[in-house]
Design an enzyme around this catalytic site. Structure first.
Site, mmCIF file in Angstrom:
data_model
loop_
_atom_site.group_PDB
_atom_site.id
_atom_site.type_symbol
_atom_site.label_atom_id
_atom_site.label_comp_id
_atom_site.label_asym_id
_atom_site.label_seq_id
_atom_site.Cartn_x
_atom_site.Cartn_y
_atom_site.Cartn_z
ATOM 1 C CB CYS A 108 61.773 63.966 12.174
ATOM 2 S SG CYS A 108 61.240 62.300 12.588
ATOM 3 C CB CYS A 112 59.222 63.739 9.580
ATOM 4 S SG CYS A 112 58.039 63.817 10.897
ATOM 5 C CB CYS A 163 59.007 62.049 15.562
ATOM 6 S SG CYS A 163 58.005 62.889 14.322
#
Lengths: 313, 265, 234
Positions: free
Chosen positions: A277, A271, A249
């Site tokens: 995320c 994440c 992301c």
């Protein structure tokens, strides 16, 4: 996220515990809020899950949850690991409340070892699962002594631990369960969250509650309370930083987990907060490995074997 | 005359008044009264079971006496009854103005943390928050007690008995206490190690102007270190006075026995 | 000259508890005085109580009766009744004691041992060591021994270290407990010199000396202790 596999059953009292027990726990919580960071002993009950699975957090959640709450349950940042799924289902079964994976949409969040990346607000409550509530236990095994030390604010010992870190590793090597001073009075173990999350506790708008089932302790940080990580003048507290963004992301300044992708040792950092995320990807952000981590050769749940410590500088 | 001694008497540091401790109906110590002045070394001698350790514990707030008072003059100059003080005040005293050297170093040290942290703990306890300062202070103290400074990061478990005892002394002296309690500090050490420790104690005590209350059954230790001696038997002080007077011209039957029981090498 | 030591009606009896509590009277009604700049020697056969008198004046032995008055600056202190702390102060600044036996302290070098009393009186380390070195030289203690602890020295060397320690500091009252016993002529002569220097400084000295030659050289008066013999009690 998937809908719960179980549904509400009225075979149990609301939220499993009987009303007297919930009252007892609420009294402990109120005392904890009144004395920020102080460990309140409470008569923890046997819960239908093993110690270490979050029995303390579950009891706190059970004592504060109401019909109108929306519950989010996370385990190391993820909504879909075993611990999170099992406990979410437990509350669905015993309360029938709505659940969510969205941090913003939840009124009550129970967490194991993480604080969501999304800042929390005044109408939210964060419940931590705590294995060992006593920050001084590392150096002082006697409970009578540690209680006295808290009572008399004798916290030199806490710095002995940090001193040892610097002496051995050249810096404060404690990266999780990093001790904090709450409201300029009590030294507190923030539960095994990464020290990355420590600054989030400082003057957080949401109410933070901590439950330790095996150790039978509850403590709390009321909203807007000072929470300062202990350190030395010449070795100040520094939160972890990562030298790359999330692989899927592209988020920066978030806590990342390491995910092993194949047998050749390729890996990525993503994440730890799965909801955060996902939201970012929905908004169109992309990391250098694309939006779908499932394209990668290995697709098991990465969180359980991810070593968060290795990823940080 | 060129010489005059008009130095005013310093006020006393610690006073025990009829300090008595009963264990049930057995006597620990009874009606013990004395005073200790700044810079003075007082030895408490007697055989095992004579009540000297009980007395030391009563004096050092480790054991509340059944009756009687123990008073201490703080740095503010005020004489206070230790057992009228709050526990918090007593504990502050214990880790700043006082030291306590245990017979067994493992009782007085944290065996699982490094020598440097053992010495630095009291500094951190009084609010020192600068790692570099703590470490250089610890290093200075290791040197003063003749422990090589490159051992600063070693656990006391890796130290010999004599080194551990010296480390314990450094740990106690780092906050510049004014009164140090010692419970058989040389017990269990072999003679050459003992001699080194005694010499170290002797010079530290005189350099720092420490007041010391030392419990020992070894009269040679009393003679070497102390100005005055109390002889205890069955929980009571049976004789007291200048150390050399008590040892060279003992008055009581028991003291004479004690003195005549010393083996001459 | 000012009287420095005044002993009046002093009596000493030892009670030997380990020998069925028998009483051994040593001396009774001891009375004499010593003035500044005077050296008085106690005479009499061994066992007559000379050493006990010296030790009582130093506060090392207790006395059963009488007074021992010592002039300490503007004050007169009765050692027989003084508190231990007062006696310690007297010993630091007023009464010195030279015996023939050295009590060696483990690991303390001869030089430091000699310098110690001067340091205790507040002299600088350099000055004290300087003076200590000077005295050790005069008393013919070989320089290579100075940095060693005297425990392993010969009897004569230990004794001379002890004399240096006894004479280094200035005490208005100095007690000499056979300092020259078994010293050779050369070193005895040094002690005679040291005593003369102390006399010139106005020090009151009281001593025991069996060596008649030395005694005749330094004694201003000799007090026969046998006149104070206590009546033996059966």
């Amino acid at each position: 996220m998937s809908t719960p596999a179980t549904s509400f059953t009225d075979h149990y009292n609301f939220a499993y515990l009987d009303e007297q027990t919930k009252r007892m726990i609420r009294r402990a919580i109120l005392k904890g809020i009144a004395i920020p960071g102080y460990q309140v002993p409470f008569a923890a009950r046997e819960m239908p899950m093993p110690y270490g699975w979050g029995t303390g957090g579950v009891q706190v959640t059970a004592a504060v949850i109401g019909h109108s709450d929306t519950l989010k349950m996370i385990d190391q940042g993820s909504d879909d690991t075993t611990n999170a799924v099992a406990l979410r289902n437990f509350f669905v079964q015993t309360t029938g409340v709505n659940t969510t994976t969205h941090t913003k949409g939840a009124s009550l969040i129970q967490t194991r070892h993480r604080i969501p990346e999304e800042p929390l607000s005044e109408d939210q409550v964060l419940v931590y699962q705590v294995p060992i509530p006593e920050p001084l236990r590392f150096l002082e095994p006697r409970e009578t002594e540690t209680r006295k030390m808290h009572a008399l604010e004798e916290y030199g010992l806490m710095h002995v631990k940090l001193y040892e870190d610097i002496a051995r590793f050249g810096h404060i090597a404690t990266t999780y369960a990093y001790p904090v001073l709450v409201n300029e009075r009590y030294v507190m173990d923030p539960s095994p969250i990464p020290k990355f999350d420590n600054p989030k506790m400082h003057r957080m708008e949401a109410l933070q509650l901590f439950g330790a089932g095996r150790e039978k302790r509850i403590y709390a940080i009321p909203p807007h309370t000072d929470v300062v990580s202990l350190d030395f003048e010449d070795h100040p507290f520094t939160p972890q930083e990562f030298d790359q963004p999330c692989a899927i992301c592209g988020a920066e300044h978030v806590y990342l987990d390491e995910v092993i992708l194949d047998d050749q040792g390729s890996r990525m950092f993503v994440c730890s907060d799965s909801d955060y995320c996902e939201e970012r990807r929905t908004e169109g952000h992309t990391g250098h490995l694309g939006t779908n981590p499932l394209d990668a050769p290995s697709n098991g749940t990465a969180k359980d074997n991810a070593s968060s410590k290795e990823a940080c500088k | 005359m060129t010489f005059q001694d008009n130095t005013p008497e310093q006020p006393l540091l610690l006073r025990a008044s009829k300090t008595t401790k009963f264990y049930g109906d057995r006597i620990g110590c009874q009606d013990v009264s004395f005073e200790v002045y700044p810079g003075e070394v007082l030895a408490i001698v007697g055989e095992s079971g004579s009540g000297k350790s009980t007395l030391l514990n009563c004096l050092s707030t480790r054991l509340a006496p059944t009756t009687g008072a123990v008073e201490y003059r703080g740095r503010d100059g005020i004489l206070r009854d230790l057992y009228q003080m709050s526990e918090a005040q007593r504990r502050v005293l214990m880790r700043t103005d006082w030291g306590y050297v245990h017979q067994h170093p493992s009782d007085g040290l944290r065996m699982t943390v490094s020598a440097g942290a053992n010495v630095g703990e009291r500094l951190m306890a009084v609010g020192e928050r600068h790692y570099g300062n703590i470490r250089s202070n610890a290093s200075d103290w290791l040197e003063r007690v003749e422990i090589a400074t490159d051992r600063i990061d070693d656990d006391p478990r890796a130290f010999s008995g004599g080194m551990r005892q010296r480390l314990q002394i450094a740990r106690n002296l780092v906050t510049a206490p004014r009164l140090v309690f010692m419970d058989e500090p040389t017990g269990g050490l072999d003679v050459s190690v003992q001699a080194r420790l005694l010499d170290l104690l002797r010079s530290l005590v005189s350099d720092l102007g420490l007041a010391v209350i030392i419990v020992t059954h070894d009269l040679a230790v009393a003679r070497l270190l102390s100005h005055r001696t109390l002889v205890m038997r069955h929980g009571r002080v049976i004789e007291h006075g200048l150390t050399d007077q008590v040892l060279d011209d003992p008055q009581e039957s028991y003291t004479q026995l004690l003195v005549s029981s010393i083996l001459q090498p | 000259m000012q009287t420095k030591i005044c002993v009046a009606d002093l009596g000493k009896t030892f009670t030997m508890h380990l020998r069925a509590g028998i009483q051994i009277p040593v001396i009774a009604n001891v009375s004499f005085s010593v003035a500044a700049g005077e050296c008085v020697i106690l005479g009499g056969p061994s066992g007559s109580g000379k050493s006990s008198i010296i030790k009582m004046i130093y506060g090392n032995y207790r006395c059963q009766s009488g007074q021992i008055l010592i002039t300490d600056g503007d004050e007169i202190v009765n050692v027989a009744a003084a508190s231990p702390r007062r006696i310690i102060r007297l010993r630091e600044n007023t009464i010195g004691y030279v015996s023939q036996f050295l009590r060696a302290i483990p690991r303390v070098s001869a030089l430091n041992l000699v310098a110690e009393p001067l340091l205790a009186q507040g002299s600088s380390e350099a000055e004290a060591k300087d003076k200590a070195a000077n005295l050790l030289t005069r008393l013919n203690v070989p320089e290579h021994l100075w940095q060693l602890p005297p425990a392993t020295f010969s009897g004569g060397e230990q004794q001379r270290v002890n004399i240096a320690r006894g004479f280094i500091a200035h005490y208005p009252v100095l007690l000499l407990d056979e300092p020259t016993a078994s010293l050779d002529a050369k070193n005895s002569a040094v002690v005679v010199e040291l005593v003369e220097e102390k006399k010139a400084q106005g020090v009151a000295m009281l001593g025991i000396l069996h060596d008649h030659d030395t005694r005749d050289l330094i004694a201003d008066r000799i007090i026969d202790v046998t006149q104070f013999a206590a009546e033996k009690v059966a």
